[in-house]
Design a protein around this motif. Structure first.
Motif, PDB file in Angstrom:
ATOM      1  N   ASP A   5      -8.937   2.743   1.311  1.00  0.00           N
ATOM      2  CA  ASP A   5      -9.155   2.122   2.416  1.00  0.00           C
ATOM      3  C   ASP A   5     -10.358   1.130   2.387  1.00  0.00           C
ATOM      4  N   LEU A   6     -11.286   1.816   1.686  1.00  0.00           N
ATOM      5  CA  LEU A   6     -12.903   1.412   1.492  1.00  0.00           C
ATOM      6  C   LEU A   6     -13.135   0.346   0.339  1.00  0.00           C
ATOM      7  N   GLU A  22     -10.051   6.839  -1.563  1.00  0.00           N
ATOM      8  CA  GLU A  22     -10.734   6.064  -0.732  1.00  0.00           C
ATOM      9  C   GLU A  22     -10.441   4.649  -0.915  1.00  0.00           C
ATOM     10  N   HIS A  61      -0.286   8.762   1.894  1.00  0.00           N
ATOM     11  CA  HIS A  61      -1.297   8.684   2.698  1.00  0.00           C
ATOM     12  C   HIS A  61      -2.384   9.460   2.265  1.00  0.00           C
ATOM     13  N   ARG A  64      -1.182   5.169  10.029  1.00  0.00           N
ATOM     14  CA  ARG A  64      -1.900   6.124   9.386  1.00  0.00           C
ATOM     15  C   ARG A  64      -3.406   6.057   9.786  1.00  0.00           C
ATOM     16  N   ASP A  76      -8.767  -3.811  -1.509  1.00  0.00           N
ATOM     17  CA  ASP A  76      -7.202  -2.995  -0.746  1.00  0.00           C
ATOM     18  C   ASP A  76      -6.499  -3.900  -0.164  1.00  0.00           C
ATOM     19  N   LYS A 125       0.937  -1.201   0.171  1.00  0.00           N
ATOM     20  CA  LYS A 125      -0.108  -0.072  -0.110  1.00  0.00           C
ATOM     21  C   LYS A 125       0.896   1.230  -0.002  1.00  0.00           C
ATOM     22  N   ILE A 126       1.815   1.173   0.991  1.00  0.00           N
ATOM     23  CA  ILE A 126       2.708   2.337   0.867  1.00  0.00           C
ATOM     24  C   ILE A 126       4.161   1.709   0.635  1.00  0.00           C
ATOM     25  N   ARG A 161      -7.012   5.700   8.700  1.00  0.00           N
ATOM     26  CA  ARG A 161      -7.678   5.235   7.247  1.00  0.00           C
ATOM     27  C   ARG A 161      -8.866   5.965   7.067  1.00  0.00           C
ATOM     28  N   ASN A 162      -9.638   5.741   6.061  1.00  0.00           N
ATOM     29  CA  ASN A 162     -10.764   6.511   5.698  1.00  0.00           C
ATOM     30  C   ASN A 162     -12.120   6.070   6.741  1.00  0.00           C
ATOM     31  N   LEU A 176      -4.203   7.969  -0.647  1.00  0.00           N
ATOM     32  CA  LEU A 176      -4.877   6.694  -0.571  1.00  0.00           C
ATOM     33  C   LEU A 176      -6.336   7.253   0.085  1.00  0.00           C
ATOM     34  N   LYS A 177      -6.110   8.291   1.009  1.00  0.00           N
ATOM     35  CA  LYS A 177      -7.283   8.899   1.559  1.00  0.00           C
ATOM     36  C   LYS A 177      -8.220   9.466   0.227  1.00  0.00           C
ATOM     37  N   VAL A 226       2.011   1.341   9.170  1.00  0.00           N
ATOM     38  CA  VAL A 226       2.783   1.622   7.855  1.00  0.00           C
ATOM     39  C   VAL A 226       4.435   0.683   8.198  1.00  0.00           C
ATOM     40  N   VAL A 260       5.692   9.164   2.662  1.00  0.00           N
ATOM     41  CA  VAL A 260       4.673   8.326   3.228  1.00  0.00           C
ATOM     42  C   VAL A 260       3.517   9.316   3.539  1.00  0.00           C
TER      43      VAL A 260
END
Lengths: 438, 71
Positions: A330-331, A328, A321, B25, A335, A264-265, B27-28, A324-325, B35, A317
């Protein structure tokens, strides 16, 4: 730097004898004749040893990747000089290491073969497949490549293939896989998607095409072919392991893995770094040029507690981040298996960090649904291909094992069980779970 | 053993300074996610002179930075 970095992409030169349409290095003609000096190489090896000596937990194995441009342009004498020095110094200092090289192989000679053999270099061969598949790169034909593959085999050199999917080979994937695996007893190859970083055009395929005609082809072959020895592609192999780890632990295992690419990162700048022929250190080898934003320091620069590198990595990072936000991620259902795109390619193309949703989401969301729909069959097939002679499949979970996960396996995948006490392997950072068939 | 900062041979003391970093971090979905590549450790082994200097400079600079952030 090397207290926690476990892989160095060492660009001996950015010069190359080929001009692949999808190559991401800008202005290659400017690098004609460029080659790292032995002095710089020695300083790099000395720095690796010094940094590892003072580290609390240096990575167990350090991987030095000879990269380019085309690293074989160094010639056999220089390669022997470099590898001989590194090998002796690493041995003296107790640095467990691996040498590898990414090459187009077209400059291979007997002398070079003997260097690769003597220093046990694992060779990653850039090869896009048979027939017209390599036409985005070269007019060298399959037979010529084949001669080189045979030479590697004759010299007992461990090698694997890197196939970049582009417009020239997108329709030949299955045929090329048949060719490779019938002829060579090699491990899974790596299939990456081409990104038209320099905007040349004519090479990039869509995410949908990549999934349908490359990765899905590999997965279908894995499920449908009888007596399959392995999943033929290494990215998918990692993704499947991650997918099943996530199901079993009911957690996103991405949170617990250090990695180079595909996370992801990503680890560009932390786990993995790139050094140019002039000794400048950058996040990773996939940036098209020396951007100020991706520069960490010079190999000669002093550092205290690795803080220069750590603070530079933290800068990325924070940016990643935010991306990614905004997207979305994370949703998103995918993912847990997604590579979230290559930040280096995006930055090189657009001059800022971002995410190619058109490419990444079109690949990973359909892939996720494919895995869901076929998870029982894939689990069975993975067990058959991964089990050892005692009938045990060791699966990486990246976490200390909890009781509940054992039940998750037996409930979800009927016919399998885990013998807890005997089979836990916790001696490394990746605890594994031992899966058996009833 | 040599001081990793000044390179002098250490005699009376050696002081190990370790920096452990664990980063997460938000998250949404308002939960924290680690991380992993930004969770790491680094270390120096200092002679007594370098450690004294390091402690003084760190204290001074951190307080200075704190004042800056508070303003």
């Amino acid at each position: 730097m090397f207290g926690h970095t476990n892989m160095l992409i060492l660009k001996l030169t950015r010069d190359c004898n080929l001009r692949c349409k999808y190559c991401y290095i800008k202005n290659k003609d400017n690098f004609k004749g460029e080659m790292m000096e032995f002095y710089t190489f020695k300083r790099i090896i000395q720095r690796i040893i010094k940094d590892r000596k003072k580290a609390t937990y240096p990575p167990k194995i350090f991987t030095l990747v000879l990269h380019g441009g085309e690293p074989l342009l160094a010639g056999h004498k220089k390669l022997r000089l470099f590898l001989g020095y590194a090998s002796r110094k690493f041995e003296e200092s107790g640095v467990k290491h691996r040498f590898s090289m990414q090459t187009n192989l077209t400059l291979l000679s007997t002398e070079i073969l003997s260097v690769l053999h003597d220093y046990d270099v694992t060779v990653g061969v850039s090869f896009d497949g048979i027939k017209e598949s390599n036409s985005s790169r070269t007019d060298i034909n399959t037979e010529k490549f084949d001669t080189h593959f045979r030479e590697l085999t004759d010299f007992n050199i461990n090698f694997g293939f890197l196939m970049v999917v582009n417009k020239a080979n997108i329709n030949n994937i299955a045929e090329s896989l048949d060719y490779i695996f019938k002829k060579y007893d090699t491990g899974p190859l790596k299939i990456n998607y081409a990104e038209d970083v320099l905007g040349v055009g004519g090479s990039e395929v869509t995410g949908k095409e990549f999934f349908e005609k490359a990765w899905k082809v590999v997965l279908d072959r894995f499920l449908e072919k009888e007596n399959t020895k392995q999943l033929e592609e290494s990215n998918l192999s990692n993704i499947l392991e991650r997918y099943f780890s996530n199901i079993i632990t009911k957690k996103n295992n991405i949170e617990y893995m250090r990695s180079n690419c595909g996370l992801k990162i990503c680890g560009g700048g932390s786990n993995i770094i790139e050094i140019n022929p002039d000794g400048s250190v950058h996040y990773c080898g996939r940036y098209s040029e020396d951007f100020k934003e991706t520069y960490i320091q010079n190999i000669e620069d002093e550092e205290f507690l690795e803080l220069k590198q750590i603070s530079r990595y933290f800068d990325t990072v924070k940016v990643k981040h935010k991306i990614l936000k905004e997207n979305e991620c994370d949703l998103c259902p995918a993912d847990g298996i997604c590579d979230h795109g290559c930040p280096a390619f995006y930055y090189s193309k657009y001059g800022k960090f971002g995410l190619r949703k058109d490419l990444v989401c079109e690949i990973f969301i359909p892939l996720y649904y494919y895995l869901v729909k076929n998870e029982i069959r894939l689990f069975n097939k993975l067990y058959e291909t991964k089990k050892n002679q005692d009938g045990i499949w060791y699966l990486n979970l990246h976490l200390n094992i909890e009781d509940e996960w054992i039940d998750n396996i037996t409930k979800k995948f009927k016919g399998y069980y885990v013998e807890r006490d005997k089979n836990f392997k916790t001696e490394n950072f990746n605890p594994q779970i031992a899966i058996r068939k009833k | 053993m040599k001081c990793t900062f000044c390179g002098k041979e250490m005699d009376e003391f050696q002081v190990g300074v370790t920096l452990n970093i664990k980063t997460s971090r938000l998250r949404n979905d308002d939960t924290w996610e680690e991380v992993p590549n930004m969770s790491l450790s680094s270390k120096e082994v200092l002679c007594s002179d370098c450690f004294s200097e390091f402690a003084e400079v760190l204290n001074e600079q951190v307080l200075k930075a704190k004042n800056k952030v508070e303003k």
